[in-house]
Motif scaffolding. Structure first.
Motif, PDB file in Angstrom:
ATOM      1  N   ARG A  13      44.381  59.596 -22.874  1.00  0.00           N
ATOM      2  CA  ARG A  13      43.365  59.154 -21.723  1.00  0.00           C
ATOM      3  C   ARG A  13      42.951  60.276 -20.869  1.00  0.00           C
ATOM      4  N   GLU A  14      43.650  61.403 -20.858  1.00  0.00           N
ATOM      5  CA  GLU A  14      43.530  62.247 -20.047  1.00  0.00           C
ATOM      6  C   GLU A  14      43.683  61.985 -18.464  1.00  0.00           C
ATOM      7  N   VAL A  15      44.815  61.071 -18.274  1.00  0.00           N
ATOM      8  CA  VAL A  15      45.122  60.725 -16.834  1.00  0.00           C
ATOM      9  C   VAL A  15      46.061  61.537 -16.255  1.00  0.00           C
ATOM     10  N   SER A  16      45.656  61.936 -14.766  1.00  0.00           N
ATOM     11  CA  SER A  16      46.842  62.765 -14.224  1.00  0.00           C
ATOM     12  C   SER A  16      47.931  62.353 -14.155  1.00  0.00           C
ATOM     13  N   PHE A  17      49.115  63.168 -14.309  1.00  0.00           N
ATOM     14  CA  PHE A  17      50.671  62.882 -14.141  1.00  0.00           C
ATOM     15  C   PHE A  17      50.754  62.431 -12.810  1.00  0.00           C
ATOM     16  N   VAL A  18      49.687  63.264 -11.863  1.00  0.00           N
ATOM     17  CA  VAL A  18      50.117  62.757 -10.165  1.00  0.00           C
ATOM     18  C   VAL A  18      49.632  61.344 -10.134  1.00  0.00           C
ATOM     19  N   ASN A  19      48.367  61.093 -10.375  1.00  0.00           N
ATOM     20  CA  ASN A  19      48.060  59.583 -10.317  1.00  0.00           C
ATOM     21  C   ASN A  19      48.661  58.552 -10.838  1.00  0.00           C
ATOM     22  N   GLU A  54      38.447  65.168  -4.747  1.00  0.00           N
ATOM     23  CA  GLU A  54      37.993  65.257  -3.571  1.00  0.00           C
ATOM     24  C   GLU A  54      37.914  66.875  -3.030  1.00  0.00           C
ATOM     25  N   PHE A  55      39.124  67.392  -3.059  1.00  0.00           N
ATOM     26  CA  PHE A  55      39.095  68.758  -2.408  1.00  0.00           C
ATOM     27  C   PHE A  55      38.946  70.020  -3.536  1.00  0.00           C
ATOM     28  N   ASP A  56      38.507  69.689  -4.428  1.00  0.00           N
ATOM     29  CA  ASP A  56      38.676  70.556  -5.601  1.00  0.00           C
ATOM     30  C   ASP A  56      37.116  71.522  -6.022  1.00  0.00           C
ATOM     31  N   ALA A  65      52.421  54.178  -9.995  1.00  0.00           N
ATOM     32  CA  ALA A  65      53.679  53.603 -10.288  1.00  0.00           C
ATOM     33  C   ALA A  65      54.548  52.947  -9.373  1.00  0.00           C
ATOM     34  N   ILE A  66      54.283  53.483  -8.256  1.00  0.00           N
ATOM     35  CA  ILE A  66      55.023  52.735  -7.104  1.00  0.00           C
ATOM     36  C   ILE A  66      53.938  52.226  -5.871  1.00  0.00           C
ATOM     37  N   ASP A  67      52.998  52.070  -6.311  1.00  0.00           N
ATOM     38  CA  ASP A  67      51.913  51.196  -5.891  1.00  0.00           C
ATOM     39  C   ASP A  67      51.458  51.695  -4.407  1.00  0.00           C
ATOM     40  N   VAL A  68      51.206  53.171  -4.327  1.00  0.00           N
ATOM     41  CA  VAL A  68      50.878  53.822  -3.186  1.00  0.00           C
ATOM     42  C   VAL A  68      49.235  54.263  -3.354  1.00  0.00           C
ATOM     43  N   PRO A  69      48.504  53.946  -2.350  1.00  0.00           N
ATOM     44  CA  PRO A  69      47.006  54.486  -2.749  1.00  0.00           C
ATOM     45  C   PRO A  69      47.009  55.817  -2.973  1.00  0.00           C
ATOM     46  N   ARG A  70      46.165  56.301  -4.076  1.00  0.00           N
ATOM     47  CA  ARG A  70      46.110  57.669  -4.722  1.00  0.00           C
ATOM     48  C   ARG A  70      45.542  58.698  -3.337  1.00  0.00           C
ATOM     49  N   GLU A  71      44.633  58.075  -2.374  1.00  0.00           N
ATOM     50  CA  GLU A  71      44.231  58.920  -1.382  1.00  0.00           C
ATOM     51  C   GLU A  71      45.253  59.500  -0.546  1.00  0.00           C
ATOM     52  N   GLU A  72      46.356  58.648  -0.568  1.00  0.00           N
ATOM     53  CA  GLU A  72      47.665  59.204   0.563  1.00  0.00           C
ATOM     54  C   GLU A  72      48.356  60.585   0.122  1.00  0.00           C
ATOM     55  N   ARG A  73      47.907  60.676  -1.203  1.00  0.00           N
ATOM     56  CA  ARG A  73      48.417  61.995  -1.646  1.00  0.00           C
ATOM     57  C   ARG A  73      47.959  63.174  -0.664  1.00  0.00           C
ATOM     58  N   PHE A  74      46.775  63.068  -0.141  1.00  0.00           N
ATOM     59  CA  PHE A  74      46.189  64.131   0.954  1.00  0.00           C
ATOM     60  C   PHE A  74      46.225  63.491   2.393  1.00  0.00           C
ATOM     61  N   LYS A  75      46.018  62.328   2.695  1.00  0.00           N
ATOM     62  CA  LYS A  75      46.032  61.787   3.715  1.00  0.00           C
ATOM     63  C   LYS A  75      47.216  61.919   4.530  1.00  0.00           C
ATOM     64  N   SER A  76      48.402  61.529   3.790  1.00  0.00           N
ATOM     65  CA  SER A  76      49.736  61.604   4.584  1.00  0.00           C
ATOM     66  C   SER A  76      50.523  62.731   4.261  1.00  0.00           C
ATOM     67  N   ILE A 107      56.289  68.014  -3.793  1.00  0.00           N
ATOM     68  CA  ILE A 107      55.458  68.087  -2.854  1.00  0.00           C
ATOM     69  C   ILE A 107      54.185  67.176  -3.031  1.00  0.00           C
ATOM     70  N   PHE A 108      53.870  66.846  -4.322  1.00  0.00           N
ATOM     71  CA  PHE A 108      52.532  66.132  -4.332  1.00  0.00           C
ATOM     72  C   PHE A 108      52.951  64.528  -3.962  1.00  0.00           C
ATOM     73  N   MET A 109      54.196  64.223  -4.082  1.00  0.00           N
ATOM     74  CA  MET A 109      54.870  62.814  -3.919  1.00  0.00           C
ATOM     75  C   MET A 109      55.205  62.698  -2.378  1.00  0.00           C
ATOM     76  N   SER A 110      55.091  63.788  -1.682  1.00  0.00           N
ATOM     77  CA  SER A 110      55.548  63.673  -0.023  1.00  0.00           C
ATOM     78  C   SER A 110      54.237  62.818   0.749  1.00  0.00           C
ATOM     79  N   GLY A 111      53.269  62.832   0.454  1.00  0.00           N
ATOM     80  CA  GLY A 111      52.351  61.904   0.971  1.00  0.00           C
ATOM     81  C   GLY A 111      52.623  60.408   0.510  1.00  0.00           C
ATOM     82  N   ALA A 112      53.142  60.143  -0.494  1.00  0.00           N
ATOM     83  CA  ALA A 112      53.534  58.835  -0.822  1.00  0.00           C
ATOM     84  C   ALA A 112      54.884  58.447   0.025  1.00  0.00           C
TER      85      ALA A 112
END
Length: 243
Positions: free
Chosen positions: A104-110, A234-236, A115-126, A16-21
């Protein structure tokens, strides 16, 4: 024909969250093959049913994380016999990486987007799902009361939490195996007065829907797989954490 084979983590929430990528990458190719487990196939076919150029491919013998690359390459090598195909793998299950994320408390999603060089904002944009409103309405009539209610997802792949943390007088509609696809619940979720969820596929679906009502993240799973940088995105602004 220019093709690509994409392999990322195989949980339903991951899809679901990688579908934007996937959709972002797919715009650069004639055909995009997305690797998945057999038990996820129906969900993945539904997720991309609006775009015939995105084709799910089942990975054989890939239940264990250590088997993912080998299984992915088996499919990739089959595809190479028929197409001019590249591969983009972003499998992120690795003890060293997990320790680093916890530190580092970095999100699994980000981390998966990076890892595949897709801008993080595409998570929601696409992100996009072609919804089945008829099935949504059928499920809603079956599980929801006549008035206001709270939607609750309290179970993840290998655990469950109590509803004691759900502080509301509203009737509770708890996610259950009433339907085949998670997307059939979108109408029920959308119409809920309040939303409570643990870190699981429903959480990522709910985030993708960008809903305005109050939402509560039940921090019961004991992980930081989502990370603060993901939860407070941004949406939280209307998410609250319940520990």
């Amino acid at each position: 024909m220019k093709c690509v084979c994409i392999g990322h983590n195989t949980g339903l929430g991951d899809h679901i969250f990688m579908s934007g990528a996937v959709r972002y990458i797919a715009r650069q190719y004639d055909r995009t093959f997305v690797l998945c487990l057999r038990e996820r196939l129906d969900h993945i076919e539904f997720l991309y049913r609006d775009n015939p150029s995105i084709v799910p491919k089942v990975m054989p013998g890939s239940r264990r994380c250590s088997e993912r690359h080998k299984s992915a390459d088996a499919i990739y090598n089959q595809l190479k016999k028929r197409f001019s195909v590249e591969k983009i793998y972003g499998f992120q299950y690795n003890r060293k990486r997990w320790k680093d994320w916890h530190k580092r408390e970095v999100s699994f999603v980000n981390m998966q987007y990076d890892a595949i060089d897709v801008p993080r904002e595409e998570r929601f944009k696409s992100f996009y799902i072609e919804r089945n409103r008829e099935k949504e309405q059928t499920l809603s009539k079956e599980v929801t009361p006549s008035g206001e209610y709270a939607f609750v997802c309290r179970q993840w792949s290998d655990g469950i939490t109590s509803t004691n943390k759900v502080d509301t007088e509203l009737p509770l509609v708890i996610s259950c195996a009433k339907t085949k696809l998670i997307c059939d619940w979108m109408g029920v979720i959308e119409d809920a007065k309040r939303i409570y969820t643990v870190d699981t596929s429903f959480f990522h679906l709910i985030k993708s829907m960008k809903l305005s009502q109050r939402k509560f993240y039940l921090h019961s799973r004991g992980t930081i797989a989502i990370g603060e940088d993901y939860l407070n995105g941004e949406f939280d602004n209307n998410w609250e954490m319940i520990r």
